[in-house]
Design an enzyme around this catalytic site. Structure first.
Site, mmCIF file in Angstrom:
data_model
loop_
_atom_site.group_PDB
_atom_site.id
_atom_site.type_symbol
_atom_site.label_atom_id
_atom_site.label_comp_id
_atom_site.label_asym_id
_atom_site.label_seq_id
_atom_site.Cartn_x
_atom_site.Cartn_y
_atom_site.Cartn_z
ATOM 1 C CE LYS A 49 -0.257 -7.299 -14.612
ATOM 2 N NZ LYS A 49 0.529 -7.800 -13.466
ATOM 3 C CD GLN A 93 0.219 -10.921 -11.503
ATOM 4 O OE1 GLN A 93 0.735 -10.384 -12.479
ATOM 5 N NE2 GLN A 93 -0.560 -10.250 -10.671
ATOM 6 C CG ASP A 116 6.327 -6.363 -11.801
ATOM 7 O OD1 ASP A 116 5.379 -5.586 -11.998
ATOM 8 O OD2 ASP A 116 6.191 -7.593 -11.614
#
Ligand code: GUN
Length: 291
Positions: A49, A93, A116
């Site tokens: 990412k 994450q 997200d």
């Protein structure tokens, strides 16, 4: 059989985003990553990412926290990023350590920075078909792959394997919505589903997101099915230098010959997740500028 090239589709989205970011004035979008512990898959995903952000011209910041971090420290870090006007998107994450509640943590992120799409408000907006919310990156990537590959969903039977918050549930919502791709008849299967193969064999589109290597076998699908394989499973392989290889939830060799379309693993859904995160970050940046 048409192999869906997730790398190529993700690259074309990255090119679109790069062009758009290059047109921005001095200030550029910034995404912040929080990674807790050293889970090897998480290390590799976050690195990917960061690299993709850099290619596009999106700034990134990485915050590393210890596996035994307490909730107060984690939430203080999230609050600092919520309050930082230079940060447009925040990604924590997953999976998180067992002692940290995921829902509570994702809800600590400001909805306007929740690139997200994991917090309750954004999931609610998805449910209500309010397109202003952020959609989680993997399901958003699945939709994009389906659309850009010309797979029909209207009136089709989409079978989703898995009911996770991150993939199965939002993917099912997207497939049933009154928009394109969508307007499908959706069945969601999970660990308590009886006679699973009788349901998967009805699928016009099969979205496999259960995290079990090679779970979907050739006899579980019908001729002409379009298959989206979300699984990224490590299986031991002494022939590989790193000692493992990645396989999906679908037994590719057996299922591909029966499919109209199929995504490979790696190189299918994976790169799309990253591309969608970048798209969400740019959207968060643009929304922050006008308010
Ligand atoms: N772990 C696996 N997929 C994802 C994702 O899309 N976002 C985050 N934050 N963690 C993940």
């Amino acid at each position: 059989m048409k192999l869906i090239d997730g790398n190529a589709i993700a690259e074309s989205i990255i090119a679109e985003l790069t062009a758009e970011v290059s047109q921005l004035s001095v200030k550029k979008p910034v995404v912040a990553f929080i990674r807790i512990g050293e889970d090897p898959a998480s290390v590799s995903y976050v690195r990917k990412k960061e690299k993709t952000a850099e290619r596009i011209g999106i700034g990134s910041r990485l915050y590393l926290l210890a596996e035994d971090v307490n909730k107060e420290e984690l939430f203080a870090q999230i609050d600092a990023l919520n309050n930082d006007p230079d940060v447009n998107g925040i990604l924590i994450q997953a999976p998180l350590p067992k002692h940290i509640d995921e829902t509570e943590t994702f809800n600590r992120v400001l909805p306007s920075k929740d690139v997200d799409g994991f917090n309750t408000l954004n999931i609610g907006k998805l449910c209500q078909e309010d397109h202003q919310g952020f959609v989680a990156c993997t399901p958003a990537g699945i939709v994009e792959l389906i659309e850009r590959s010309g797979i029909e969903t209207v009136g089709k039977h989409v079978v989703v394997l898995g009911r996770s918050q991150i993939v199965g549930k939002p993917a099912a919502l997207l497939m049933m919505r009154k928009a394109l791709p969508g307007n499908a008849t959706v069945t969601v299967c999970h660990s308590h589903t009886k006679d699973l193969p009788s349901i998967t064999r009805q699928a016009d589109v099969l979205i496999a997101a259960i995290g079990r290597a090679n779970f979907v076998t050739g006899d579980m699908v019908k001729e002409g099915v379009a298959v989206i394989d979300v699984g990224i499973n490590r299986v031991e392989d002494s022939a590989k230098k790193r000692g493992y290889r990645l396989v999906g939830d679908v037994e590719f060799e057996a299922v591909a010959p029966k499919s109209s379309h199929i995504t490979p693993v790696p190189g299918g859904v994976g790169p799309m997740t990253v591309a969608m995160l970048m798209r969400n970050t740019l959207r968060a940046f643009k929304a922050a500028k006008v308010t």
